[in-house]
Design an enzyme around this catalytic site. Structure first.
Site, PDB file in Angstrom:
ATOM      1  N   ARG A 166       0.879  -1.180   0.000  1.00  0.00           N
ATOM      2  CA  ARG A 166       0.000   0.000   0.000  1.00  0.00           C
ATOM      3  C   ARG A 166       0.910   1.221   0.000  1.00  0.00           C
ATOM      4  O   ARG A 166       1.714   1.407   0.911  1.00  0.00           O
ATOM      5  CB  ARG A 166      -0.895  -0.014   1.244  1.00  0.00           C
ATOM      6  CG  ARG A 166      -1.786   1.234   1.409  1.00  0.00           C
ATOM      7  CD  ARG A 166      -2.799   1.307   0.281  1.00  0.00           C
ATOM      8  NE  ARG A 166      -3.858   2.274   0.557  1.00  0.00           N
ATOM      9  CZ  ARG A 166      -3.773   3.585   0.371  1.00  0.00           C
ATOM     10  NH1 ARG A 166      -2.642   4.130  -0.057  1.00  0.00           N
ATOM     11  NH2 ARG A 166      -4.809   4.368   0.620  1.00  0.00           N
ATOM     12  N   ARG A 226      -1.164  -5.452   4.397  1.00  0.00           N
ATOM     13  CA  ARG A 226      -0.320  -4.882   3.351  1.00  0.00           C
ATOM     14  C   ARG A 226       0.820  -4.081   3.965  1.00  0.00           C
ATOM     15  O   ARG A 226       0.637  -3.408   4.979  1.00  0.00           O
ATOM     16  CB  ARG A 226      -1.142  -3.975   2.431  1.00  0.00           C
ATOM     17  CG  ARG A 226      -2.283  -4.678   1.716  1.00  0.00           C
ATOM     18  CD  ARG A 226      -3.142  -3.693   0.921  1.00  0.00           C
ATOM     19  NE  ARG A 226      -3.767  -2.690   1.767  1.00  0.00           N
ATOM     20  CZ  ARG A 226      -4.673  -1.817   1.347  1.00  0.00           C
ATOM     21  NH1 ARG A 226      -5.052  -1.823   0.075  1.00  0.00           N
ATOM     22  NH2 ARG A 226      -5.204  -0.934   2.172  1.00  0.00           N
ATOM     23  N   GLU A 246     -10.813   4.868  -6.062  1.00  0.00           N
ATOM     24  CA  GLU A 246     -11.104   3.446  -6.188  1.00  0.00           C
ATOM     25  C   GLU A 246     -11.450   3.107  -7.637  1.00  0.00           C
ATOM     26  O   GLU A 246     -11.843   3.981  -8.425  1.00  0.00           O
ATOM     27  CB  GLU A 246     -12.269   3.063  -5.272  1.00  0.00           C
ATOM     28  CG  GLU A 246     -12.019   3.287  -3.788  1.00  0.00           C
ATOM     29  CD  GLU A 246     -10.995   2.324  -3.220  1.00  0.00           C
ATOM     30  OE1 GLU A 246     -10.835   1.222  -3.769  1.00  0.00           O
ATOM     31  OE2 GLU A 246     -10.340   2.683  -2.219  1.00  0.00           O
TER      32      GLU A 246
END
Length: 333
Positions: A224, A266, A232
């Site tokens: 990330r 992540r 998104e």
């Protein structure tokens, strides 16, 4: 991928052999392992031949094996005194072969019934050559990024060689063993068995990749990007953000500086690609927001402001929806 930081900073490798384990020479390592290795080194000096049967324990070619024995033999002769115990012999082997695949080093030790334990693994891991920036927990270099692994404008999946120091000492024994067995199955053209073993490797968070005609065992990490939040995929400009990140990192190796881990497992990281700070490029191109709630670096705000003023990327819209608001409205974290 599981908890990446726990994976890297958690428990060390467990011992794979003990003083009571038997090597192929048929006697416990405590009494014969050192002598057997010394005998084979002496024989190698005369014949330049490695022991028969070693190939069942290691993946590398006989040419590579001969190179190991040459290096170990030279170090053995220079040691004053030469190794007397199984642990001393293991330390010498690990030190000499520390730049080789962990699976091969472990296989060679297992061949002689010599120990491989957490107390010896410390020798195998190379010390960092320089201090890391403040807040960085660890750093690694990735293999070239698969274009399909760029999920959106702020999340990618990368693979790191299992031989990288930050990974090598934590590769599960069963993964290394499956990689060796897969290579042998492919040599015998038993492709169904090879595929079955590869699936086992994949299920463990690894993969065998073909890099420049070389089979490479690699660890999977989800990344990330720290400090930015891209639209998104389902949002306006989401596709453009994903394509923008792909254009920067696709098929290239990355330098990854990991600061921590998010709730999804992540690695939260800064990325560098051919000297380019990836977050900087994304912000200046108007492909992402500065994620100020999680990263208050002023320079990120500066780069976002520059893109706003130029009305490029997502800032071409007068009032683009914030990704964190969109997730909240769509009941997504």
């Amino acid at each position: 991928m599981g908890n990446a930081l726990t994976f890297l900073y958690g428990k060390c490798c467990k011992p794979t052999t003990t003083d009571d384990s038997l090597g192929p020479h048929g006697i416990s390592a405590a009494t014969v392992g050192v002598s057997a290795l010394a005998h084979d080194l002496f024989n190698f000096e005369i014949t330049s031949q490695v022991p028969e049967g070693l190939g069942r324990y290691v993946q590398s070619s006989r040419k590579a094996q001969a190179n190991w024995y040459r290096k170990i033999h030279e170090a053995w002769k220079q040691a004053k005194p030469p190794p007397q115990t199984a642990e001393e012999a293991s330390r010498l082997v690990i030190e000499i072969l520390k730049r080789n695949q962990k699976a091969d080093v472990e296989g060679l030790l297992s061949f002689y019934g010599l120990p491989w334990s957490h107390t010896l693994v410390e020798v195998y891991v190379e010390a960092p050559v320089s201090s890391l920036p403040e807040g960085v927990r660890f750093e690694f270099q990735t293999l070239p990024v698969d274009p399909k692994a760029v999920a959106d404008g702020d999340t990618i999946t990368v693979y790191v060689r299992a031989s990288e120091p930050v990974v090598s000492s934590y590769v599960p024994r069963e993964v290394n063993l499956a990689a060796v067995q897969r290579a042998k199955a492919r040599e015998k053209r038993n492709y169904p068995k090879a595929d079955e073993l590869h699936q086992k490797i994949i299920d463990s968070g690894y993969r065998v990749l073909n890099i420049d005609n070389e089979e490479v065992l690699a660890r999977k990490f989800r990344i990330r990007l720290r400090g930015i939040d891209a639209p998104e995929s389902q949002m306006p400009f989401g596709k453009e953000a994903q394509q923008g990140l792909l254009k920067i990192v696709g098929r290239k190796s990355l330098k990854v500086l990991v600061y921590g881990e998010d709730q999804y497992g992540r690695c939260v990281a800064d990325l560098y690609c051919n000297g380019i700070f990836v977050q900087e490029a994304m912000l200046k191109k108007g492909l992402a927001w500065h994620y100020v709630a999680y990263d208050k670096r002023p320079v990120l705000a500066k780069w976002e402001k520059e893109a706003r003023q130029k009305r490029i990327g997502l800032w071409a819209s007068s009032n683009p929806e914030k990704p964190w608001d969109w997730r909240k409205n769509n009941r997504r974290e």
